[in-house]
Design a protein around this motif. Structure first.
Motif, PDB file in Angstrom:
ATOM      1  N   VAL A 115       0.837  -1.201   0.000  1.00 59.40           N
ATOM      2  CA  VAL A 115       0.000   0.000   0.000  1.00 59.40           C
ATOM      3  C   VAL A 115       0.872   1.251   0.000  1.00 59.40           C
ATOM      4  N   LEU A 116       1.898   1.254   0.835  1.00 60.25           N
ATOM      5  CA  LEU A 116       2.789   2.407   0.885  1.00 60.25           C
ATOM      6  C   LEU A 116       3.540   2.588  -0.430  1.00 60.25           C
ATOM      7  N   ARG A 117       3.941   1.484  -1.027  1.00 59.09           N
ATOM      8  CA  ARG A 117       4.656   1.574  -2.300  1.00 59.09           C
ATOM      9  C   ARG A 117       3.756   2.187  -3.366  1.00 59.09           C
ATOM     10  N   LEU A 118       2.495   1.739  -3.404  1.00 62.19           N
ATOM     11  CA  LEU A 118       1.557   2.289  -4.377  1.00 62.19           C
ATOM     12  C   LEU A 118       1.317   3.774  -4.119  1.00 62.19           C
ATOM     13  N   LEU A 119       1.164   4.143  -2.832  1.00 62.93           N
ATOM     14  CA  LEU A 119       0.929   5.541  -2.485  1.00 62.93           C
ATOM     15  C   LEU A 119       2.141   6.395  -2.862  1.00 62.93           C
ATOM     16  N   GLY A 120       3.332   5.911  -2.544  1.00 64.39           N
ATOM     17  CA  GLY A 120       4.531   6.656  -2.882  1.00 64.39           C
ATOM     18  C   GLY A 120       4.707   6.825  -4.378  1.00 64.39           C
ATOM     19  N   ARG A 121       4.435   5.760  -5.148  1.00 63.44           N
ATOM     20  CA  ARG A 121       4.565   5.858  -6.604  1.00 63.44           C
ATOM     21  C   ARG A 121       3.546   6.835  -7.182  1.00 63.44           C
ATOM     22  N   ALA A 122       2.344   6.824  -6.629  1.00 66.90           N
ATOM     23  CA  ALA A 122       1.322   7.758  -7.116  1.00 66.90           C
ATOM     24  C   ALA A 122       1.765   9.201  -6.895  1.00 66.90           C
ATOM     25  N   PHE A 123       2.304   9.477  -5.699  1.00 64.13           N
ATOM     26  CA  PHE A 123       2.802  10.829  -5.414  1.00 64.13           C
ATOM     27  C   PHE A 123       3.991  11.156  -6.311  1.00 64.13           C
ATOM     28  N   GLN A 124       4.842  10.171  -6.560  1.00 62.59           N
ATOM     29  CA  GLN A 124       6.015  10.390  -7.399  1.00 62.59           C
ATOM     30  C   GLN A 124       5.598  10.793  -8.816  1.00 62.59           C
ATOM     31  N   ILE A 125       4.659  10.058  -9.376  1.00 66.78           N
ATOM     32  CA  ILE A 125       4.187  10.372 -10.732  1.00 66.78           C
ATOM     33  C   ILE A 125       3.485  11.721 -10.761  1.00 66.78           C
ATOM     34  N   GLU A 126       2.654  11.990  -9.739  1.00 70.97           N
ATOM     35  CA  GLU A 126       1.959  13.277  -9.675  1.00 70.97           C
ATOM     36  C   GLU A 126       2.956  14.427  -9.609  1.00 70.97           C
ATOM     37  N   ARG A 127       4.026  14.260  -8.827  1.00 67.01           N
ATOM     38  CA  ARG A 127       5.040  15.299  -8.700  1.00 67.01           C
ATOM     39  C   ARG A 127       5.764  15.524 -10.028  1.00 67.01           C
ATOM     40  N   MET A 128       6.092  14.436 -10.725  1.00 59.22           N
ATOM     41  CA  MET A 128       6.770  14.580 -12.009  1.00 59.22           C
ATOM     42  C   MET A 128       5.867  15.242 -13.048  1.00 59.22           C
ATOM     43  N   LEU A 129       4.589  14.909 -13.017  1.00 58.19           N
ATOM     44  CA  LEU A 129       3.650  15.552 -13.943  1.00 58.19           C
ATOM     45  C   LEU A 129       3.546  17.048 -13.668  1.00 58.19           C
ATOM     46  N   SER A 130       3.660  17.431 -12.395  1.00 58.76           N
ATOM     47  CA  SER A 130       3.569  18.856 -12.057  1.00 58.76           C
ATOM     48  C   SER A 130       4.771  19.632 -12.570  1.00 58.76           C
ATOM     49  N   HIS A 131       5.834  18.929 -12.954  1.00 55.80           N
ATOM     50  CA  HIS A 131       7.018  19.582 -13.481  1.00 55.80           C
ATOM     51  C   HIS A 131       6.970  19.771 -14.991  1.00 55.80           C
ATOM     52  N   GLN A 132       5.837  19.536 -15.606  1.00 61.07           N
ATOM     53  CA  GLN A 132       5.750  19.677 -17.053  1.00 61.07           C
ATOM     54  C   GLN A 132       5.591  21.136 -17.478  1.00 61.07           C
TER      55      GLN A 132
END
Length: 436
Positions: free
Chosen positions: A339-356
């Motif tokens: 669960v934590l891995r999924l949550l962390g990956r979701a935040f990671q992808i969201e953060r990278m998308l915000s850098h577009q």
């Protein structure tokens, strides 16, 4: 109609959990390049360039007057700066970052040099007039009135004023009404003297041209910024604050505390866990509200952790009791690695998308500067999000969400609140005057 019924009956997705990613996505973070002492550059190809000026603040800078002053700078005399930058496809906006501020414009890439000169001139030699101050002062007073008329925003403001006053950018009506151009000029001089002004530019610009442009601007005449005073340690809640709104059909609830010295990423993920738990019980199970927000605003001088919701007035006491119960339950709650891995990956992808977007990258880099973090912190944060540790989250949950340390603010009908909340034993109720 048959088609709609068939779709509604297909609920298999509810019982089939999503497949967890087996590997973290490749980390793609903005690469910050320092040019001289006062420029941070991120190379990013595109039709626009983001130009920002980041300023740090110390505890001695009045936040509401600082935000007022920077908004005046962004407009210019009779909105002349707005008009000038409009010719280059953008406008200057002032944003508060907790530990400082950012003046930011996104302009056509071909016009970055004259836009930079316009912004630098506006900041170094502002020409606002007493009439400009009066116009913005009236607008700010109207904004304060709108804020205080909204129960949710009024509740959050009362919480900020109680636990993290250094984050109150809008301020109060009484001091705002007294501001003059002399106040603004003194604050502007203080920001340039102590704020370590640093340019942040995001775009595909040749280094040699940037160096020439920055050299042509001259120095800002800055001195070392004052050290930030540490926030006072959080204390146990002494009372429940009540902002009276007689006859209100709903009660706005704001619960929170000051945060200082936190592991920001662990707290961000812990806030997501708490938000999910509260939404599930208050919205899905009880139907008391449409939503619950859990946010963390970091700042060196004391950040803010806030939980916000609005519930039916008749459910005020029951909802508050449920919130406290859920916060106690989440203390030391074990979260599986998956669960934590999924949550962390979701935040990671969201953060990278915000850098577009170039403007978002400029804001992220400015946040690094004003908070005193290293230039490679964005990449380091992304890597940490992809490999989040359960014990980090558990510690954040235990440390920051202890119910007894959370201030409670209620906006609603005082008689209804008193009848339902006093029996909960959360502390004496204190009525907060709207002028406080």
């Amino acid at each position: 109609m048959a088609f709609i019924v068939a779709c509604a009956s297909n609920q298999s997705w509810r019982y089939t959990p999503p497949e967890l990613p087996t590997e973290a996505p490749p980390v793609v973070a903005p690469r910050v390049e320092r040019i001289g002492a006062g420029l941070l550059h991120v190379r990013r190809a595109g039709p626009t360039v983001a130009i920002g000026l980041a300023l740090r603040t110390s505890g001695a800078v009045g936040l509401s007057l600082a935000s007022f002053t920077l908004e005046l700078v962004a407009r210019g005399p009779d909105r002349a700066v707005e008009d000038a930058l409009g010719e280059y496809g953008g406008a200057l906006t002032a944003t508060w970052l907790g530990d400082g501020a950012l003046l930011l414009a996104e302009v056509d890439a071909a016009a970055w040099a004259p836009a930079l000169a316009t912004i630098a001139a506006a900041v170094r030699r502002p020409e606002f007039t007493p009439a400009d101050v009066e116009v913005l002062r009236d607008e700010r007073l109207a904004a304060i009135q709108r804020r205080d008329g909204d129960p949710a925003r009024r509740g959050l403001h009362a919480l900020v004023r109680r636990v993290a006053p250094n984050l109150d950018a809008l301020g109060e009506a009484r001091p705002t009404a007294s501001w003059s151009i002399e106040h603004v000029r003194m604050l502007h001089a203080q920001l340039l003297r102590e704020g370590q002004p640093t340019l942040v530019i995001v775009g595909d610009l040749p280094r040699a041209e940037l160096e020439r442009a920055v050299a042509g601007l001259g120095g800002w005449g800055v001195a070392a910024a004052e050290s930030m005073s540490p926030a006072a340690p959080a204390q146990a809640r002494r009372e429940v604050l009540v902002v009276p709104r007689p006859g209100l059909a709903q009660t706005a609830i704001a619960v929170g505390r000051a945060v200082e010295g936190a592991d920001d990423l662990a707290l961000e993920l812990a806030a997501a866990v708490v938000g999910s738990a509260l939404r599930e019980v208050l919205r899905r199970d009880r139907g008391d509200t449409y939503g619950v927000s859990v946010t963390h605003t970091p700042a060196r001088g004391g950040g803010l952790l806030a939980i916000e919701t609005q519930v039916d007035a008749a459910a005020t006491g029951a909802s508050l009791r449920t919130m406290i119960s859920q916060l106690k339950t989440v203390q030391g709650r074990f979260l599986t690695g998956d669960v934590l891995r999924l949550l962390g990956r979701a935040f990671q992808i969201e953060r990278m998308l915000s850098h577009q977007r170039v403007a978002d990258v400029a804001a992220a880099v400015a946040q690094l500067h004003v908070s005193g973090r290293p230039d490679d912190a964005l990449a380091a944060e992304l890597r940490r999000l992809g490999a989040v540790r359960d014990d980090d989250i558990e510690r954040a949950l235990t440390r920051w969400f202890e119910p007894a340390a959370l201030q409670i603010v209620l906006v609603g009908d005082p008689a209804t609140i008193r009848a339902q909340v006093e029996p909960l034993g959360l502390g004496p109720l204190k009525i907060v005057d709207d002028g406080s």
